[in-house]
Design an enzyme around this catalytic site. Structure first.
Site, mmCIF file in Angstrom:
data_model
loop_
_atom_site.group_PDB
_atom_site.id
_atom_site.type_symbol
_atom_site.label_atom_id
_atom_site.label_comp_id
_atom_site.label_asym_id
_atom_site.label_seq_id
_atom_site.Cartn_x
_atom_site.Cartn_y
_atom_site.Cartn_z
ATOM 1 N N TYR A 1 0.855 -1.192 0.000
ATOM 2 C CA TYR A 1 0.000 0.000 0.000
ATOM 3 C C TYR A 1 0.887 1.236 0.000
ATOM 4 O O TYR A 1 1.869 1.320 0.724
ATOM 5 C CB TYR A 1 -0.880 0.021 1.264
ATOM 6 C CG TYR A 1 -1.679 1.308 1.383
ATOM 7 C CD1 TYR A 1 -2.987 1.374 0.915
ATOM 8 C CD2 TYR A 1 -1.106 2.461 1.942
ATOM 9 C CE1 TYR A 1 -3.711 2.554 0.992
ATOM 10 C CE2 TYR A 1 -1.824 3.644 2.022
ATOM 11 C CZ TYR A 1 -3.116 3.688 1.550
ATOM 12 O OH TYR A 1 -3.825 4.851 1.619
ATOM 13 N N GLU B 1 -3.779 7.463 -3.885
ATOM 14 C CA GLU B 1 -3.544 6.164 -3.265
ATOM 15 C C GLU B 1 -3.301 5.085 -4.316
ATOM 16 O O GLU B 1 -4.011 5.025 -5.310
ATOM 17 C CB GLU B 1 -4.793 5.823 -2.453
ATOM 18 C CG GLU B 1 -4.688 4.603 -1.597
ATOM 19 C CD GLU B 1 -6.017 4.330 -0.882
ATOM 20 O OE1 GLU B 1 -6.128 4.718 0.302
ATOM 21 O OE2 GLU B 1 -6.923 3.748 -1.486
#
Ligand code: GDP
Ligand code: MN
Length: 381
Positions: free
Chosen positions: A101, A189
């Site tokens: 991530y 993101e």
């Protein structure tokens, strides 16, 4: 404003972040054609502005153009968290070694952007935060200095990324920071950023949220807005320049000025009621805008009474009254109205409204009490 995955990934790619090959499809036949171009193996991904598409059946790995067509037909027929799927992204399928991530957002407390990374990518970061908060590394970034290379390297080490990928990781983190800054994003993101079986880093998913207040200086991005994705009420509100937020109470509020709208909601709660919405019709609202606002409020089925709270300054009370009157024949409200009008041309406004059957109030407290009573089913005096 939220961007779709494919839009976010396009912005990423413009800054040099590697993304899978792929294109958007609107139909199953197009999905099939794209899968064919990609060599057969592909991922068919719903493009809706919510997370967790994978779990909801909105992402399918396929092995042939025929299978891509079938998957596309299915995905185009489902809803994800209430949103119908209208677009698909068909990407080349890649072999995944591991998923990480990488995200950037603003830390309001620290008053700076923060770069967030975790070795536990692929699942929602909120879930990781709950389960294994230690697996998330946060790095504040001085906005005057920007992201420094040593910081990105520190992050790579902190998530125990194998050294062979550090160069690429630093390159991607820097690019993510640049695009975040350039478009005035509040979120950028990559989840997951994958290490592929053939040892590359690739942004498999992308999500961006752009600060609405900055859209005026990013016309190219403002044009990316997917009108299909907005709730119809919000779309209407934007068209007329109204600030509208739907809430779950039963008292519809029409107020001029954000501060007054907040105060009105507070006083409603103080009197034991619940507002059905926040609505600021803005300063100098004319009749047309007021009529549109009324349509919005009465379009919500939970609304049992409408509280009109207008403080006439630049906004003239008679204009507002005219707006209310002009909307009446069209909206034909089945619920009572409580009206508090004070300020510029209030006399004239009241006189106009006297023609319609509305309950007037002398103060905000008085208005709120009457509205709460009406919402609870008591007849208005
Ligand atoms: P989200 O569920 O909405 O966040 O959608 P993502 O794009 O993040 O996809 C969810 C998961 O699907 C990823 O974490 C991967 O595990 C898997 N996935 C997506 N694309 C591919 C691919 O090309 N190959 C493989 N093997 N898995 C993929
Ligand atoms: Mn994802």
């Amino acid at each position: 404003m939220k961007l779709h995955e494919y839009q976010s990934k396009q912005l990423f790619a413009q800054e040099g972040i590697p993304i899978p090959r792929g294109r958007v499809a609107m139909t199953a036949a197009e999905a099939r054609a794209i899968a064919e171009e990609l060599g057969g193996r592909a991922v068919v991904k719903s493009q809706v502005l919510v997370g967790g598409r994978g779990k909801a059946g909105g992402i399918r790995l396929v092995n042939s153009p025929e299978a891509a067509e079938d998957a596309a037909t299915q995905i185009l027929g489902i809803q994800i968290k209430g949103l119908p799927v209208r677009k698909l992204l068909v990407d080349e399928a890649v072999g995944i070694e591991s998923e990480i991530y990488l995200g950037l957002t603003n830390d309001r407390q620290a008053r700076c952007p923060v770069l967030i990374a975790s070795a536990e990518g692929g699942v929602e970061i909120e879930e990781v935060a709950r389960r294994e908060p230690g697996k998330i590394v946060r790095l504040p970034i001085d906005p005057l200095l920007g992201l420094r290379e040593y910081q990105a390297r520190y992050l790579a080490a902190a998530i125990e990324l194998p050294r062979e990928h550090w160069r690429d990781f630093i390159h991607i983190a820097s690019a993510l920071y640049r695009v975040f800054q350039r478009v005035d994003a509040t979120l950028a993101e990559i989840n997951p950023l994958v290490v592929t079986k053939d040892h590359r880093l690739l942004a498999l998913d992308g999500k961006m949220v752009i600060d609405d207040n900055a859209l005026f200086r990013h016309t190219d991005i403002a044009e990316m807005r997917d009108l299909d994705e907005d709730a119809p009420a919000e779309r209407e509100a934007r068209k007329y320049g109204l600030s509208y937020v739907h809430l779950d109470g039963s008292i519809g509020c029409m107020v001029n000025g954000a501060g007054l709208a907040m105060a009105t909601m507070d006083v409603i709660e103080l009197c034991g009621g619940k507002p059905a919405n926040f609505l600021d019709v803005g300063g100098g609202a004319g009749a047309e805008k007021v009529a549109a606002a009324l349509q919005l409020i009465l379009g919500e089925p939970e609304v049992r009474v409408v509280l009109l709270n207008i403080f006439g300054g630049i906004t003239r009370c008679d204009e507002v009254a005219r707006g209310v009157l002009s909307a009446m024949p069209e909206v034909r409200p089945k619920v009572p109205f409580v009206v508090r009008l004070v300020g510029t041309n209030e006399e004239e406004g009241r006189k106009l409204l006297a023609r319609a059957k509305l309950t007037s109030a002398t103060s905000l407290m008085d208005a709120a009490r009457k509205a709460v009573a009406a919402a609870q089913g008591e007849p208005l005096a």
